[in-house]
Design a protein around this motif. Structure first.
Motif, short mmCIF file in Angstrom:
data_model
loop_
_atom_site.label_atom_id
_atom_site.label_comp_id
_atom_site.label_asym_id
_atom_site.label_seq_id
_atom_site.Cartn_x
_atom_site.Cartn_y
_atom_site.Cartn_z
N ASP A 285 -51.38 -2.11 -8.59
CA ASP A 285 -50.85 -3.46 -8.36
C ASP A 285 -51.62 -4.45 -9.23
O ASP A 285 -52.84 -4.31 -9.41
CB ASP A 285 -51.00 -3.86 -6.89
CG ASP A 285 -50.07 -5.01 -6.53
OD1 ASP A 285 -48.99 -4.73 -6.00
OD2 ASP A 285 -50.40 -6.17 -6.83
N TYR A 286 -50.89 -5.47 -9.72
CA TYR A 286 -51.55 -6.45 -10.61
C TYR A 286 -52.55 -7.33 -9.87
O TYR A 286 -53.35 -8.02 -10.47
CB TYR A 286 -50.51 -7.32 -11.35
CG TYR A 286 -49.48 -7.96 -10.45
CD1 TYR A 286 -49.73 -9.15 -9.80
CD2 TYR A 286 -48.23 -7.37 -10.26
CE1 TYR A 286 -48.79 -9.74 -8.98
CE2 TYR A 286 -47.28 -7.94 -9.43
CZ TYR A 286 -47.56 -9.12 -8.79
OH TYR A 286 -46.62 -9.70 -7.97
N ARG A 293 -61.48 -4.72 -14.54
CA ARG A 293 -62.57 -3.81 -14.15
C ARG A 293 -62.89 -2.85 -15.30
O ARG A 293 -64.05 -2.61 -15.62
CB ARG A 293 -62.13 -3.02 -12.92
CG ARG A 293 -63.19 -2.09 -12.38
CD ARG A 293 -62.66 -1.32 -11.19
NE ARG A 293 -61.97 -2.20 -10.26
CZ ARG A 293 -61.07 -1.79 -9.36
NH1 ARG A 293 -60.79 -0.50 -9.26
NH2 ARG A 293 -60.49 -2.64 -8.56
N LEU A 294 -61.84 -2.32 -15.94
CA LEU A 294 -62.07 -1.40 -17.06
C LEU A 294 -62.77 -2.12 -18.20
O LEU A 294 -63.67 -1.58 -18.86
CB LEU A 294 -60.74 -0.80 -17.52
CG LEU A 294 -60.15 0.23 -16.55
CD1 LEU A 294 -58.67 0.49 -16.84
CD2 LEU A 294 -60.93 1.56 -16.61
N GLU A 332 -49.15 1.49 -17.93
CA GLU A 332 -49.36 1.79 -19.36
C GLU A 332 -50.61 1.09 -19.89
O GLU A 332 -51.40 1.67 -20.63
CB GLU A 332 -48.15 1.38 -20.18
CG GLU A 332 -47.05 2.42 -20.09
CD GLU A 332 -45.69 1.90 -20.59
OE1 GLU A 332 -45.67 0.92 -21.37
OE2 GLU A 332 -44.67 2.47 -20.16
N GLU A 333 -50.79 -0.17 -19.47
CA GLU A 333 -51.96 -0.92 -19.93
C GLU A 333 -53.26 -0.24 -19.45
O GLU A 333 -54.21 -0.09 -20.22
CB GLU A 333 -51.89 -2.36 -19.39
CG GLU A 333 -53.02 -3.23 -19.92
CD GLU A 333 -53.07 -4.61 -19.26
OE1 GLU A 333 -52.21 -4.92 -18.41
OE2 GLU A 333 -54.02 -5.36 -19.60
N ILE A 334 -53.26 0.18 -18.18
CA ILE A 334 -54.46 0.83 -17.62
C ILE A 334 -54.74 2.12 -18.38
O ILE A 334 -55.88 2.40 -18.78
CB ILE A 334 -54.26 1.10 -16.11
CG1 ILE A 334 -54.23 -0.22 -15.34
CG2 ILE A 334 -55.33 2.04 -15.55
CD1 ILE A 334 -53.77 -0.11 -13.90
N GLU A 335 -53.68 2.90 -18.62
CA GLU A 335 -53.89 4.20 -19.29
C GLU A 335 -54.34 4.01 -20.74
O GLU A 335 -55.14 4.78 -21.26
CB GLU A 335 -52.63 5.05 -19.16
CG GLU A 335 -52.47 5.47 -17.70
CD GLU A 335 -51.20 6.22 -17.35
OE1 GLU A 335 -50.33 6.35 -18.23
OE2 GLU A 335 -51.10 6.67 -16.19
#
Ligand code: ADQ
Length: 494
Positions: A285-286, A293-294, A332-335
């Motif tokens: 969730d956004y 965090r990443l 997709e952004e997180i990955e």
């Protein structure tokens, strides 16, 4: 414990607390997991209570018989509210997920204010109200949960019948500068005033609600005592209160101490013998602040080379709302970020980010809690955040550190023993990681001991009792909580 002032407790939520599956030509019903069911089930079964909600199936599916059979094994009735697919689209995917969820979390620019969504929302709230009137009597207590059903009491009160009706909001309530952007603000606020009791997670949320009322109703009067507020707004009166939700301390603590979990935990420790594991656990969730965090992990490895090879983020992500393009883009952004960070820093024998995208059995999750030297919980805004509490309760070895966002409701209770961070301040998060990394075992122990004690005292049963007590006696409870002004001024003086 009170709970004797009503005939039956009737819990109403968007979804029933079960998972229904069509398998081998028949419906199977499994109990849903979660603290809410654990806390409410004993009260429901003691008084022959009812849980009403959408079963999550299409209108053609006849799930009454399997639910009835399952109800008998649970000791309370599970009553399905059947909804048309078209209505679910507007009420749930539309108004609840695309309007109320972003708005109440302060992401008003993500809102899709479609009139059709609002109409479907009211239609479904009316549908729930009609079903409640059929299933209940005036001697029952109806307890409605969450943002999907804010207009239910108004719809009930349109007729001549009355029900004693309470509401609990699991997510934040924003101030007027955000809430008043809602085209249907007057109607939603007016509908909330139709409940007898409105429960919020924090005093901040409750005061935001009062401030919104004051903007739209010049004749608003408020009297507060401990966790309760008596509000008169024009000719309407309502009691509001803060009831920070929690978890079942004993259930998590027992599982954490079980043989099954400790052998898994030891195996995980062996995989990372010279590293401190930093745990992140969230629904996709956004609002959960995962890209930020990443980025903080990346910056920590750049700013503090002494942490290279010594820390590893274990990010667990539960799939959620996967059919929505915005959530697909976030995934997709997180990955991409996970790939970039691992590409930039991985060395033989050390991977900086471990990433799991799936739901986990409770025992696996608890062994992750126990095996991690830190939890990094950095939502941009969150009603409470139960993961923060679960992490502490499972950490019975008292060697973990909780790094927690100031914007999680849990911060108002855990602020003095967690390391609080502003999740938008990447540098501050990197410094918190380094501070936790070098924190002396005795400081870790004393902080974690106090965190666990707070959560043990104010557990899910305290939450349930204090809500029902307020509903029947209007008796305020002492719930130690701090608003932003208290905890921020103690760590962030100008
Ligand atoms: P959520 O937004 O879902 O809840 P949270 O309170 O953190 O957020 O609860 C998540 C739950 O999911 C936890 O109980 C956790 O154990 C479970 N979970 C997380 N990862 C999992 C995994 N991989 N597999 C299985 N289970 C997993 C909403 C509000 C919150 C509020 C709660 C309760 O958004 O702010 O705290 O309701 O009121």
């Amino acid at each position: 414990m009170i709970h004797t002032s009503f005939d039956r407790l009737v819990v109403v939520s968007n979804r029933l607390p079960v998972v229904l599956k069509w398998e081998h030509e028949r419906w199977t019903v499994r109990a849903g997991a979660g603290g809410l069911v654990t806390a409410l089930a004993p009260v429901l079964s003691r008084n022959g209570g009812v849980w009403m909600g959408w079963p999550g199936t299409s209108e053609q599916a006849d799930v009454h018989a399997p639910l009835e059979e399952f109800s008998q094994s649970q000791g309370y009735l599970l009553h399905p509210v059947i909804l048309q697919t078209e209505d679910v689209r507007g009420y749930y995917y539309g108004f609840s997920n695309e309007v109320l969820w972003p708005l109440l979390h302060g992401f008003h620019t993500h809102c899709n204010f479609k009139l059709d969504y609002w109409e479907k929302y009211q239609k479904v709230n009316n549908r729930f109200a009609q079903e409640i009137l059929q299933v209940t009597t005036e001697d029952d207590y109806v307890w409605v949960h969450d943002y999907h059903l804010m207009c239910v009491a108004r719809e009930i009160n349109k007729g001549l019948s009355r029900r004693k009706c309470g509401f609990f909001l699991h997510i934040p309530f924003p101030g007027p500068e955000i809430f008043l952007k809602l085209p249907w603000r007057r109607s939603i606020l007016g509908s909330l005033l139709e409940f007898d009791l409105i429960g919020f997670q924090t005093s901040q949320d409750m005061m935001n609600f009062v401030r919104c009322l004051e903007c739209l109703c010049s004749n608003t009067r408020v009297h507060t005592e401990q966790n309760l507020a008596w509000i008169a707004c024009g000719d309407k009166e309502v009691t509001a209160g803060t009831f920070p939700i929690s978890i079942d301390f004993d259930e998590f603590a027992e599982l954490a101490a079980s043989k099954e979990v400790s052998s898994r935990t030891d195996k995980l420790h062996m995989l990372h013998p010279d590293q401190q594991v930093i745990l992140g656990v969230d629904r996709l969730d956004y609002t959960k602040g995962i890209p930020q965090r990443l980025e903080a992990i990346r910056q920590a490895l750049i700013r503090f080379p002494d942490l290279k090879g010594k820390i590893a983020l274990l990010q667990v992500l539960v799939p959620s709302r996967e059919e929505v393009p915005e959530y697909q883009a976030l995934k997709e952004e997180i990955e991409r970020l996970v790939g970039e960070i691992n590409g930039q820093f991985t060395e033989p024998g050390w991977i900086p980010v471990h990433y799991l995208y799936r739901s986990l059995p409770r025992a696996d999750l608890v062994s992750f809690y126990l095996a991690s030297e830190m939890a990094l919980i950095t939502p941009l805004w969150d009603g409470m955040n139960l993961v923060a509490k679960e992490y502490c309760v499972c950490n019975y070895r008292e060697d973990g550190v909780l790094i927690l966002s100031e914007f999680a409701g849990a911060a108002s209770q855990l602020y003095s023993d967690a390391i609080l961070v502003n999740p938008y301040d990447v540098n501050a998060v990197t410094e918190a990681i380094r501070r936790a990394f070098y924190m002396h075992p005795s400081e870790r122990q004393s902080r974690m001991r106090r965190l666990r004690q707070t959560i043990k005292t104010y557990d899910i049963h305290f939450w349930l009792d204090s809500f029902l007590q307020a509903a029947f006696d209007s008796r305020p409870q002492e719930v130690p909580m701090a608003g932003f002004s208290t905890f921020l001024s103690s760590i962030d003086r100008l």
